[in-house]
Every structure is written in structure tokens, then in C-alpha cells.
Design an enzyme around this catalytic site. Structure first.
Site, PDB file in Angstrom:
ATOM      1  CE  LYS A 201      -3.577   2.389   2.635  1.00 21.40           C
ATOM      2  NZ  LYS A 201      -4.646   2.266   3.615  1.00 21.40           N
ATOM      3  CE  LYS A 254      -5.965   1.728  -0.371  1.00 20.98           C
ATOM      4  NZ  LYS A 254      -6.472   1.642   0.957  1.00 20.98           N
TER       5      LYS A 254
END
Ligand code: PBG
Length: 331
Positions: A201, A254
Site C-alpha cells: 500500500k 493499492k
């Protein structure tokens, strides 16, 4: 064989031929739909920076879930907007927390039973300061303190699994959280609950609209001391490796579009089920262009999703889930 004996256009002549040789398939069952749950009844309040996205009270979330199930969507990812916030993010793990209430209600709904219910494990929506962990003073500034946060994340995951989460998905980026959550789940008799780790992330500007939707913007500083630097691919591979060693069952990448090379590299390297999150900013920028008439809505939406699948994601978390599923079913 080369031109003129070889002509690549032969297999593009009509849709049946194109469909026969299509390499990447997108179907509603590849999609996960995020929901933002808020207190109250009959509440459907629009998120201004994300057209078509709402804060939903539990009863409204159940309606959404039923629709999603009918459309053949794989599952839901749940975020919560608590009644009140504090320094420790108590709302994340209390038994009557907003996501816990939603999970119990969804488990009662026969239609929603077909959906995989994934609970986002993080503190930022529940802390008064908006950071994903415990904040302590450090010198002139502050620090998000890693180790004391682990206990709170583990508590959150256990309470969500007890309330009915099929999968828990830590998104906080503290070191050691997967191991801490696995140990706590096992100790609570929840050895069968899988962990979907947001292993890779990045600290991204593309989370902007989400922070309005989830009311989770940090009140000071930013998230760069825990989320990854967008320039780093090798570091992303190390994060994934560590999360898998700690017991992650699946990984989530992500954002998606600005990081498709990272998704691809992870696919080449790891054999585990992997999702990618088409985050709020990716959704909102496409919508902004749709509103201006600059992009064809349906085609641009599907192209953005197929690209993520082609890069190697098995499934996609996307705010387009319902629109895309509708379109895929009518095609
Ligand atoms: C919680 C969390 C965030 C997102 C998912 N989980 C926000 C953040 O890290 O600031 C972003 C999702 C999106 O932008 O759609 N930490």
C-alpha cells in the site's frame, strides 16, 4: 511468417473472432464493492467527491448488499463511520461498533449470504487524529507508534470476525500486524478466518476522495511514515514476502492504475491469490471526465478494470462494481 502472409487483423474482423481470442476475462465475480457504513436509519448521504457513492446506514447497506448479490458481485469491503472518535479508535473494535452492527445485519440477509464479507481493519476512521495507529509525542513532533497499535488492530480483527466477517483486511501498514492478527484470531477460536493483507500500500494522493467518504483525513502530518514511497518496487516485494511469512492468505495491491507494474511484478513472483484496489481517486478522476463528456463512461470503466486484471490481479476492489457488473451481464 511475416506480412503479407501474416495479417494480424484477420482475427479482429468481427466480435465473435475477437471474443474467441480474448486473453483476459472480466466478470462480476471478480469484483468487490466497498461500502461506507454510518449510524442512523434510512440514511443514504452522497459523497460529493465520489458520484454514485454514499454513506449508508445499516438498513440501507443491506439493500445494497442484496443488489450486489443479485448482480453476481463477489463480495463487499466494509468501512465504518463511527458515532464518535477518540485517541485510541475504540469504535474500531467495540462489540457494537458500526461495522460489527453491519456485519451482523448482513449475515441475517439471505441474499447477502452469497457475498464474501470483508472487513477493513484500520484505525484511521475511528481515531480523533485520523492516523492509522496510536499517536505519541516524539521530540517536537509526533510518531505513530507501531507496537502498541498491533494489539488494537488484532482486537479489531477479532471483533469483526466474531460479528460475521468472512475475511479481515488490514490496511494500516504497521509492521508485524499480520502475525499479531493471526495469533489473536487463532487464540479466539477463529483459525478459519483468512487474512487479506493490503501488503503493498503506497502513500498516495489518490486516496483523497476516500478520506471525505470515510471522514479519515489525518488532522496533522501525513501517512508517509507508514505507507510506502511510490517510487519503490523492490520494497513492495519485501512487504509482500513479510506479510506472507506472517500468515497472510491473500494480498491486496493499492492503488491500482498508477502501480500496475507492481501488480504485475507481484503476480510473477507470488503464487497467492491477489487483488488490486482501484481506489477512490482513480474512480473520481474517471467520473470527472465522464461528467465533462471527455471519456465514454462504459468503455473507459471496463478498460480500466480489464487493465488491472491483465496486469495480474485475480479480483478488483472497485466503486464501479455495480455499474460494471450490470454492463457485463447485459453484454
Ligand atoms: C484506511 C484505508 C484507506 C483506503 C482504504 N483503507 C485510506 C488511507 O489509507 O488513507 C483508501 C481507499 C480509497 O482511496 O478508495 N487506511
Amino acid at each position: 511468417m511475416t506480412f503479407p502472409a501474416m495479417r494480424m487483423r484477420r482475427l479482429r474482423r468481427n466480435e465473435s473472432l475477437r471474443a474467441l481470442v480474448r486473453e483476459t476475462v472480466l466478470s462480476p465475480g471478480d469484483l468487490i464493492y466497498p461500502l461506507f457504513i454510518c449510524p442512523g436509519k434510512g440514511v443514504r448521504s452522497p459523497v460529493s467527491s465520489m458520484p454514485g457513492v454514499f454513506n449508508l446506514s445499516v438498513d440501507e447497506a443491506v439493500c445494497e448488499a442484496e443488489e450486489a448479490a443479485q448482480l453476481g458481485i463477489a463480495g463487499l469491503l466494509l468501512f465504518g463511520l463511527p458515532e464518535s472518535k477518540d485517541e485510541q479508535g475504540t469504535g474500531a473494535w467495540e462489540e457494537k461498533g458500526i461495522v460489527q452492527q453491519a456485519l451482523r445485519a448482513l449475515k441475517q440477509s439471505p441474499a447477502a449470504k452469497k457475498l464474501v464479507l470483508i472487513a477493513d481493519v484500520c484505525l484511521c476512521e475511528y481515531t480523533s487524529h485520523g492516523h492509522c495507529g496510536v499517536v505519541v509525542k516524539a521530540g517536537d513532533g509526533y510518531d505513530v507508534d507501531n507496537d502498541p497499535t498491533l494489539e488494537l488492530l488484532a482486537r479489531t480483527a477479532v471483533s469483526q470476525a466474531k460479528a460475521g466477517a468472512d475475511v479481515v483486511a488490514p490496511s494500516d501498514m504497521m509492521d508485524g500486524r499480520v502475525a499479531a492478527i493471526r495469533a489473536a484470531l487463532d487464540a479466539a477460536g477463529l483459525a478459519q478466518t483468512p487474512i487479506l493483507s493490503y501488503a503493498s500500500k503506497f502513500a498516495s494522493a489518490f486516496y483523497g476522495p476516500f478520506r471525505e467518504a470515510a471522514d479519515s483525513a489525518p488532522q496533522f502530518g501525513d501517512r508517509r511514515s507508514y505507507q510506502m514511497d511510490g517510487a519503490n518496487l523492490r520494497e513492495a516485494m519485501r512487504e509482500i514476502e513479510l506479510d506472507l511469512e506472517e500468515g497472510a492468505d491473500m494480498i491486496l495491491m493499492k492503488p491500482a492504475m498508477p502501480y500496475l507494474d507492481v501488480v504485475h511484478a507481484a503476480r510473477e513472483r507470488f503464487g497467492v491469490p491477489m487483488g488490486a484496489y482501484q481506489v477512490s481517486g482513480e474512480y473520481s478522476m474517471l467520473h470527472a471526465a465522464f461528467q465533462k463528456g471527455w471519456l465514454d463512461q462504459n468503455r473507459a470503466m471496463l478498460e480500466s478494470l480489464v487493465g488491472i486484471r491483465r496486469a495480474g490481479a485475480d479480483f478488483i476492489v472497485t466503486y464501479f462494481a455495480k455499474d460494471a457488473a450490470r454492463l457485463l451481464r447485459s453484454a
